[in-house]
Design an enzyme around this catalytic site. Sequence first.
Site, PDB file in Angstrom:
ATOM      1  CG  ASP A 223      -2.313   1.178   0.465  1.00 32.97           C
ATOM      2  OD1 ASP A 223      -2.606   1.579  -0.031  1.00 32.97           O
ATOM      3  OD2 ASP A 223      -3.455   1.023   1.928  1.00 32.97           O
TER       4      ASP A 223
HETATM    5  C1  BGC Z   1      -4.851   3.520   0.485  1.00 27.91           C
HETATM    6  C2  BGC Z   1      -5.543   2.706  -1.043  1.00 27.91           C
HETATM    7  C3  BGC Z   1      -4.619   3.362  -2.507  1.00 27.91           C
HETATM    8  C4  BGC Z   1      -3.457   3.944  -1.774  1.00 27.91           C
HETATM    9  C5  BGC Z   1      -2.980   4.681  -4.145  1.00 27.91           C
HETATM   10  C6  BGC Z   1      -3.576   4.106  -0.268  1.00 27.91           C
HETATM   11  O1  BGC Z   1      -3.071   5.399   0.717  1.00 27.91           O
HETATM   12  O2  BGC Z   1      -4.608   2.929   1.538  1.00 27.91           O
HETATM   13  O3  BGC Z   1      -6.552   2.351  -1.177  1.00 27.91           O
HETATM   14  O4  BGC Z   1      -5.502   2.749  -3.270  1.00 27.91           O
HETATM   15  O5  BGC Z   1      -3.488   4.547  -1.135  1.00 27.91           O
HETATM   16  O6  BGC Z   1      -4.336   5.824  -3.850  1.00 27.91           O
END
Ligand code: BGC
Length: 739
Positions: A223
């Site tokens: 993530d």
């Molecule tokens: C979120 C994800 C997301 C990623 C990219 C993260 O902060 O938890 O769900 O895909 O950011 O935007």
Amino acid sequence: MTPLTLAQKAALLAGGGFWNTLAYPEADIGSIILADGPHGLRRPIRGGDELGLADSVPATCFPPSAGVASSFNPALLERLGRAVGEEARANSVGLILGPGVNIKRSPLCGRNFEYYSEDPLVSGELGAAWVRGLQSTGVGASAKHFAGNNQETNRMTVSAQIDERTLREIYLPAFETIVTREQPWAVTCSYNKVNGTFSSENHWLLTTVLREEWGFDGAVVSDWGAVDDRVKALAAGTDLEMPGPQDGSERDIVSAVRAGEISELDVDRSVARIKTLVSRSNAKATPYDETEHHELAYEAALESVVLLRNENDLLPLSTDQSIAVIGAFAQHPRLQGSGSSQVIPTRVDSVLESLSVRATVGFAPGYSFGLSDDTGLRAEAVELAASHDVAVVFVGLPDADETEGQDREHIELPPSHVALIAAVAKVNPKTVVVLTNGGVVSLEPWHDSVPAILEAWLLGQAGGSAVADILLGAVNPSGHLAETIPKRLSDTPSFLNFPGDRDSVRYGEGMFVGYRYYETVDVAPRYPFGHGLSYTTFEWTDFGITRDGRVATVTVTNTGDRAGADVVQLYVGGSRKAVRSPLRELRAFRKVWLEPGESTTVTLGLTWRSFAYWDIATSRWQVTAGQYGIEFGRSSHDIAGSVKVTMQGTGEPKPLDFDSPVSDWLDNPVSGPVIRRILAANSDANDGGASVIDRVSAMPMLRLMRLPGVTMSETQLTRLLKLANNNVVEKFAGMFSRN
Ligand code: BGC
């Protein structure tokens, strides 16, 4: 082709930018673009802020997962996945960061609008269907957030303390279904720790379970910013760190290899996975049909709406009735939640407009979105309600209440909305409430004062026309709750353990999440999981189950005068003596569409896993022999019919030692009869030892044998232990084959 140096390989293990992998044209390694989903494409526009929250390319805003989960319709989810794939392709995106299949452990989780359900079967089936659709377009899915990311509070530091049975039965199965069935190109590891170790560094999670047990062959993507220690993360199985570039990580990897802490083979393994990910992508920019996708968004919105209450058949409304449309949401709909999943819609339907062109409609906003005093707006709305045949009040949660990065603190509607409902209901007995919310909201204390309630979730860009068509009866609602609506926050099973403290959150309710809890402890929610009404009626007859417990059948007849869809929910209950288990658990579901008077036989498949629990003693799935209830539910609480089936267990006895409880020794086919004889001989009562067994079954075996009068020596016990442990009965092992 030039081979990559160690430094180049290490650099490839992080993104080349915020939204893309690194390319080495000289080594024939291309790059792919990653973008958020899953209810629509969020591809940041170049030059926008790096997170891309301010601006992204316009894309169809489908209803977020909390809505579409109510459809209980995997075929719909597959079409949605395909549509998102087409839009991704049109924008040269190769991998979509979704679906989010975390379980709704608490209604307070700020991202519940992005997740499907409190139930792992629903989450897994719908998530898998979406992945199938997406990947059929040559665009990959990255199932997220693996694992234990069930809250936003301290999401980057908190350790989710989850016992293994609960993980296996509740928090992992949706991922397992998606991985084993659809082979997603990627899995996104979560920010949090699981049992003390960051997901990104959790070897057990990313390698033992994900790859070795489930056979995952894709890439693990972190993530955004979830990597704490790059070297540990690499060793655990995190292939691609996002976003990039990450010079520090590159240096750390190179020096760890040089110092012999990790082998270059570890680096090569992840490089190979990233190369495969990139080469799988077939993101040729092909245009898509915006109108077609808007229509699909409309269909999805229709299937998302849940008719919670409809006293005296107030709904559907007739176009002869004059309608007071009340509530600013009718004019300014909330399409989705806030955060990384936010889509810039291609267009937006308005419920007010859709109703106005077909019926006599008056409108009053009833409240403002700001902090102002709404008394004047309320008075105006009440006047309008009093002068119309029916009043439809649109209320719900403001944007700020539902956003990534924070949890809610309560489940109440804003006080001005509650006051508005009360005031309108007082002057117009024909009041319909339409709810706008991603996570469930409390319907107290106003529930009984209104005859009709529609749970309209967040419905994406076509929600307005969908709600209008349901209110006017052009379409029959068919949604069912994928999340229980509790009466009070304090009734929710995680209440005492959510969101924990900065360092840790204990999943103290174990596997008793959502309806598994309410049904087992007999606490009545406001609306149970699976509940949903229709404008027609259905009768269920001829409940059946095959003798092997594999195929359940029921005949469903539309006994009303409108076409409509019904959802058959199949729960398995039964007394699993070996371990405490929920009263019933959803093991299959099927949605069927029927014309008035039409009948169909619905067939639902079960597998051995439908009867199994995760046994911590043997570290595997086990089925206890005995009778199980096969329950056909309209909801988790409304069981229309049930049949019984007897299952032979997996028959794998637990490994015994001297400290194993007497009950385990009794369960073992070798030692059981011997111990039973000894206990019967020691019993005063003429009951074959039953009363003694009750008293001693929880004792460690050795302690029992040391009691005066028990006629077995330690040598004899040692012998029995050996026999019992080596003589594993294979008789039932082949009984259940995986499918
Ligand atoms: C979120 C994800 C997301 C990623 C990219 C993260 O902060 O938890 O769900 O895909 O950011 O935007």
